[in-house]
Write an enzyme that holds these catalytic residues in place. Structure first.
Site, PDB file in Angstrom:
ATOM      1  N   TYR A   1     -28.815  22.747   8.477  1.00 27.15           N
ATOM      2  CA  TYR A   1     -28.600  21.429   7.849  1.00 27.15           C
ATOM      3  C   TYR A   1     -27.240  21.394   7.155  1.00 27.15           C
ATOM      4  O   TYR A   1     -26.466  20.443   7.333  1.00 27.15           O
ATOM      5  CB  TYR A   1     -29.722  21.163   6.844  1.00 27.15           C
ATOM      6  CG  TYR A   1     -29.533  19.920   6.012  1.00 27.15           C
ATOM      7  CD1 TYR A   1     -29.799  18.657   6.541  1.00 27.15           C
ATOM      8  CD2 TYR A   1     -29.086  19.996   4.684  1.00 27.15           C
ATOM      9  CE1 TYR A   1     -29.634  17.513   5.770  1.00 27.15           C
ATOM     10  CE2 TYR A   1     -28.918  18.856   3.913  1.00 27.15           C
ATOM     11  CZ  TYR A   1     -29.193  17.615   4.459  1.00 27.15           C
ATOM     12  OH  TYR A   1     -29.020  16.481   3.692  1.00 27.15           O
TER      13      TYR A   1
ATOM     14  N   VAL B   1     -31.533  14.101  -4.080  1.00 27.98           N
ATOM     15  CA  VAL B   1     -32.027  12.738  -4.337  1.00 27.98           C
ATOM     16  C   VAL B   1     -33.544  12.724  -4.121  1.00 27.98           C
ATOM     17  O   VAL B   1     -34.050  13.343  -3.172  1.00 27.98           O
ATOM     18  CB  VAL B   1     -31.363  11.719  -3.371  1.00 27.98           C
ATOM     19  CG1 VAL B   1     -31.774  10.292  -3.730  1.00 27.98           C
ATOM     20  CG2 VAL B   1     -29.845  11.851  -3.363  1.00 27.98           C
ATOM     21  N   ASP B   2     -34.225  11.997  -4.988  1.00 22.02           N
ATOM     22  CA  ASP B   2     -35.699  11.952  -4.964  1.00 22.02           C
ATOM     23  C   ASP B   2     -36.200  11.110  -3.773  1.00 22.02           C
ATOM     24  O   ASP B   2     -36.451   9.909  -3.912  1.00 22.02           O
ATOM     25  CB  ASP B   2     -36.187  11.360  -6.293  1.00 22.02           C
ATOM     26  CG  ASP B   2     -37.705  11.290  -6.385  1.00 22.02           C
ATOM     27  OD1 ASP B   2     -38.387  11.731  -5.435  1.00 22.02           O
ATOM     28  OD2 ASP B   2     -38.195  10.795  -7.413  1.00 22.02           O
ATOM     29  N   THR B   3     -36.296  11.763  -2.613  1.00 23.80           N
ATOM     30  CA  THR B   3     -36.815  11.099  -1.410  1.00 23.80           C
ATOM     31  C   THR B   3     -37.793  12.052  -0.719  1.00 23.80           C
ATOM     32  O   THR B   3     -37.937  13.204  -1.124  1.00 23.80           O
ATOM     33  CB  THR B   3     -35.684  10.786  -0.407  1.00 23.80           C
ATOM     34  OG1 THR B   3     -35.172  12.040   0.075  1.00 23.80           O
ATOM     35  CG2 THR B   3     -34.565   9.976  -1.011  1.00 23.80           C
TER      36      THR B   3
END
Ligand SMILES: NC(=O)c1ccc[n+]([C@@H]2O[C@H](COP(=O)([O-])OP(=O)(O)OC[C@H]3O[C@@H](n4cnc5c(N)ncnc54)[C@H](OP(=O)(O)O)[C@@H]3O)[C@@H](O)[C@H]2O)c1
Length: 202
Positions: A124, A157-159
């Protein structure tokens, strides 16, 4: 302002779409159904008579695992969506801009993962490093056409993606999709003086 955004179904892409509705134009969302891995994935949008002002390459996937555990399929799939997907959409959009003399904007969503070591997420991180370097070269190539290229690198990030990467994170104090959306929105309306830069959000 007419905008194409990939990966618009949830997370950061969905927040950017909702924020950009305020700009008053058309928002064309590109989902897994359209699939950025297909070279012609945004062709159908560009048959519309409308000029597209901004392309946001946000679609992305991750497979967590050390390199010793990662299969070649996992490696290729991440590159196919994250890097080839970005290339596919850029290539089609650039042609649209040049043919119609549009001074467009391309916003590539990379990650701080592309700027440093990420053990357990090497594939990634490599895709994000590729997007960063690709954006730098593309910005230079497109300067003479007045097409701007920005590369935005959010930290965690809050995902759904972050919950998958590390379910034990402190999500309360983490960046929210709306924070990234605000940043991208400001870039679209105020980013004229910026170009070819790596913009990190923490
Ligand atoms: N969350 C983070 O901590 C973080 C930090 C830095 C950068 N980023 C980057 O920000 C971007 C958005 O991440 P996120 O956290 O919002 O991820 P997410 O919640 O997992 O959402 C990913 C989005 O990409 C779409 N997508 C996946 N494969 C696709 C394909 N082949 N064609 C078109 N769309 C596809 C997904 O569609 P479906 O809903 O159909 O699966 C979804 O809309 C990614 O590029 C990610 O690498 C995330």
């Amino acid at each position: 302002m007419n905008i194409i955004i990939t990966g618009s179904s949830r997370g950061i892409g969905n927040a950017i779409s909702e924020r950009c509705i305020k700009l008053g134009g058309r928002i064309y969302g590109v989902t897994t159904k359209t699939d950025v891995r297909k070279s012609n994935c945004i062709d159908y949008i560009l048959t519309d008579p409308y000029n597209i002002d901004v392309l946001i390459n946000n679609a992305g996937i991750i497979k967590v695992g050390n390199v010793s555990e990662l299969t070649s399929y996992d490696w290729k799939k991440q590159f196919n969506v994250n890097v080839h997907g970005t290339f596919n959409c850029c290539k089609t959009y650039i042609k649209h801009c040049i043919e119609r003399k549009i001074k467009g904007k391309i916003i590539n969503i990379a990650s701080t993962a592309g700027l440093g070591a990420r053990p357990g997420r090497a594939a990634y991180a490599a895709t994000k490093a590729a997007i960063i370097n690709f954006s730098l070269s593309l910005a230079e190539e497109l300067k003479d056409y007045g097409i701007k290229v920005y590369c935005v690198c959010p930290s965690a990030v809050d995902t759904d993606m972050r919950h998958y990467i590390n379910p034990d994170d402190d999500f309360i104090n983490m960046l929210k999709p709306a924070d990234v959306a605000d940043f991208v929105y400001n870039l679209i309306i105020n980013g004229e003086k910026l170009d070819g830069q790596i913009l990190t959000i923490k």
